[in-house]
Motif scaffolding. Structure first.
Motif, PDB file in Angstrom:
ATOM      1  N   VAL A   1     -64.258  59.798  -5.288  1.00  0.00           N
ATOM      2  CA  VAL A   1     -64.675  60.640  -6.537  1.00  0.00           C
ATOM      3  C   VAL A   1     -63.733  61.798  -6.896  1.00  0.00           C
ATOM      4  O   VAL A   1     -62.982  61.950  -7.964  1.00  0.00           O
ATOM      5  N   PHE A   2     -63.116  62.546  -5.833  1.00  0.00           N
ATOM      6  CA  PHE A   2     -62.157  63.586  -5.918  1.00  0.00           C
ATOM      7  C   PHE A   2     -60.955  62.970  -6.332  1.00  0.00           C
ATOM      8  O   PHE A   2     -60.111  63.678  -7.454  1.00  0.00           O
ATOM      9  N   THR A   3     -60.572  62.023  -5.695  1.00  0.00           N
ATOM     10  CA  THR A   3     -59.148  61.436  -6.032  1.00  0.00           C
ATOM     11  C   THR A   3     -59.121  61.034  -7.485  1.00  0.00           C
ATOM     12  O   THR A   3     -58.201  61.159  -8.145  1.00  0.00           O
ATOM     13  N   GLU A   4     -60.119  60.255  -7.868  1.00  0.00           N
ATOM     14  CA  GLU A   4     -60.399  59.786  -9.196  1.00  0.00           C
ATOM     15  C   GLU A   4     -60.403  60.994 -10.153  1.00  0.00           C
ATOM     16  O   GLU A   4     -59.890  60.806 -11.233  1.00  0.00           O
TER      17      GLU A   4
ATOM     18  N   GLU B   1     -44.948  70.523   0.504  1.00  0.00           N
ATOM     19  CA  GLU B   1     -44.245  69.328   1.162  1.00  0.00           C
ATOM     20  C   GLU B   1     -44.943  68.015   0.439  1.00  0.00           C
ATOM     21  O   GLU B   1     -44.359  66.974   0.872  1.00  0.00           O
ATOM     22  N   ALA B   2     -45.842  68.159  -0.518  1.00  0.00           N
ATOM     23  CA  ALA B   2     -46.458  67.301  -1.314  1.00  0.00           C
ATOM     24  C   ALA B   2     -45.265  66.883  -2.146  1.00  0.00           C
ATOM     25  O   ALA B   2     -44.603  67.234  -2.891  1.00  0.00           O
ATOM     26  N   SER B   3     -45.483  65.420  -2.377  1.00  0.00           N
ATOM     27  CA  SER B   3     -44.151  64.772  -3.218  1.00  0.00           C
ATOM     28  C   SER B   3     -44.735  64.806  -4.949  1.00  0.00           C
ATOM     29  O   SER B   3     -43.973  64.531  -5.820  1.00  0.00           O
ATOM     30  N   SER B   4     -45.927  65.082  -4.995  1.00  0.00           N
ATOM     31  CA  SER B   4     -46.708  64.994  -6.274  1.00  0.00           C
ATOM     32  C   SER B   4     -47.885  66.018  -6.595  1.00  0.00           C
ATOM     33  O   SER B   4     -48.396  66.431  -5.341  1.00  0.00           O
ATOM     34  N   PRO B   5     -48.277  65.915  -7.571  1.00  0.00           N
ATOM     35  CA  PRO B   5     -49.506  67.054  -7.904  1.00  0.00           C
ATOM     36  C   PRO B   5     -50.749  66.241  -6.972  1.00  0.00           C
ATOM     37  O   PRO B   5     -51.600  66.892  -6.283  1.00  0.00           O
ATOM     38  N   GLU B   6     -50.787  64.907  -7.469  1.00  0.00           N
ATOM     39  CA  GLU B   6     -52.047  64.117  -6.656  1.00  0.00           C
ATOM     40  C   GLU B   6     -51.856  64.350  -5.087  1.00  0.00           C
ATOM     41  O   GLU B   6     -53.019  64.518  -4.454  1.00  0.00           O
ATOM     42  N   GLU B   7     -50.691  64.318  -4.678  1.00  0.00           N
ATOM     43  CA  GLU B   7     -50.681  64.668  -3.104  1.00  0.00           C
ATOM     44  C   GLU B   7     -50.860  65.772  -2.810  1.00  0.00           C
ATOM     45  O   GLU B   7     -51.700  66.301  -1.770  1.00  0.00           O
ATOM     46  N   GLY B   8     -50.452  67.040  -3.658  1.00  0.00           N
ATOM     47  CA  GLY B   8     -50.598  68.123  -3.373  1.00  0.00           C
ATOM     48  C   GLY B   8     -52.424  68.675  -3.288  1.00  0.00           C
ATOM     49  O   GLY B   8     -52.522  69.150  -2.501  1.00  0.00           O
TER      50      GLY B   8
ATOM     51  N   GLU C   1     -54.554  66.286  -2.646  1.00  0.00           N
ATOM     52  CA  GLU C   1     -55.041  65.454  -1.358  1.00  0.00           C
ATOM     53  C   GLU C   1     -54.767  66.417  -0.272  1.00  0.00           C
ATOM     54  O   GLU C   1     -55.734  66.824   0.533  1.00  0.00           O
ATOM     55  N   ARG C   2     -53.682  66.901   0.066  1.00  0.00           N
ATOM     56  CA  ARG C   2     -53.309  67.881   1.080  1.00  0.00           C
ATOM     57  C   ARG C   2     -54.101  69.175   0.916  1.00  0.00           C
ATOM     58  O   ARG C   2     -54.512  69.719   2.121  1.00  0.00           O
ATOM     59  N   TYR C   3     -54.547  69.849  -0.086  1.00  0.00           N
ATOM     60  CA  TYR C   3     -55.343  70.920  -0.492  1.00  0.00           C
ATOM     61  C   TYR C   3     -56.661  70.684   0.473  1.00  0.00           C
ATOM     62  O   TYR C   3     -57.224  71.487   1.224  1.00  0.00           O
ATOM     63  N   LEU C   4     -57.231  69.471  -0.049  1.00  0.00           N
ATOM     64  CA  LEU C   4     -58.399  69.096   0.407  1.00  0.00           C
ATOM     65  C   LEU C   4     -58.449  68.923   1.998  1.00  0.00           C
ATOM     66  O   LEU C   4     -59.411  69.319   2.870  1.00  0.00           O
ATOM     67  N   ASP C   5     -57.289  68.079   2.370  1.00  0.00           N
ATOM     68  CA  ASP C   5     -57.099  67.864   3.860  1.00  0.00           C
ATOM     69  C   ASP C   5     -57.165  69.214   4.646  1.00  0.00           C
ATOM     70  O   ASP C   5     -57.855  69.207   5.824  1.00  0.00           O
TER      71      ASP C   5
END
Length: 161
Positions: free
Chosen positions: A146-149, A43-50, A52-56
């Protein structure tokens, strides 16, 4: 099996009709976690969102997440007596991220395996540190930043910039 039956509000023979043993129950749970995580990633629109969703997902389902990584290899990959070798298990969450990386960076889904592994290691490490409270809850927001960065830096590096 009696404890499972009791928790499910049924009797032991009913559990045995559906599951042969503890490993069957674990396999079913691991499959559910694998599919839920894959759906979340798809469902993620980008690798970055993917990422974030994994961690969530890991933080919303800490017990299932830990159980998955404690038993996945043992139940699906390790050669055990009486088995004809290591069984290949589909990895739909990784496949979803492969596609996202190819969309963002170009190439085919298989071209970014090392980057995918690096992102997975960063995500899993962050998840386990936060789940175990090795990173204190008061520091979780800073750790998350830090994870996001780190994810952004890995993706920038892969683009060559």
């Amino acid at each position: 099996m009696r404890a499972v039956a009791k928790a499910a509000g049924t009797n032991t023979p009913s559990v045995y009709r559906r599951y042969r043993d503890r490993d069957d129950i674990l396999r079913a749970l691991l499959l559910r976690v694998r599919l839920e995580l894959a759906a979340t990633m798809a469902e993620a629109s980008s690798p970055e969102e993917g990422c974030e969703r994994y961690l969530d997902y890991a933080l919303r389902h800490p017990h299932e997440y830990e159980l998955f990584y404690q038993h996945d290899y043992e139940l699906h990959h390790s050669p055990r007596p009486g088995r004809a070798g290591v069984k290949t298990v589909e990895q739909p969450a990784r496949d979803a991220m492969r596609r996202k990386l190819a969309e963002k960076l170009g190439g085919s889904p298989g071209d970014h395996e090392r980057l995918l592994t690096a992102l997975w290691m960063v995500g899993h490490g962050a998840a386990m540190l936060l789940i175990a409270k090795t990173i204190l809850p008061k520091d979780a927001a800073a750790a998350r930043a830090v994870f996001t960065e780190t994810v952004a830096a890995l993706l920038r590096s892969a683009r060559g910039g």
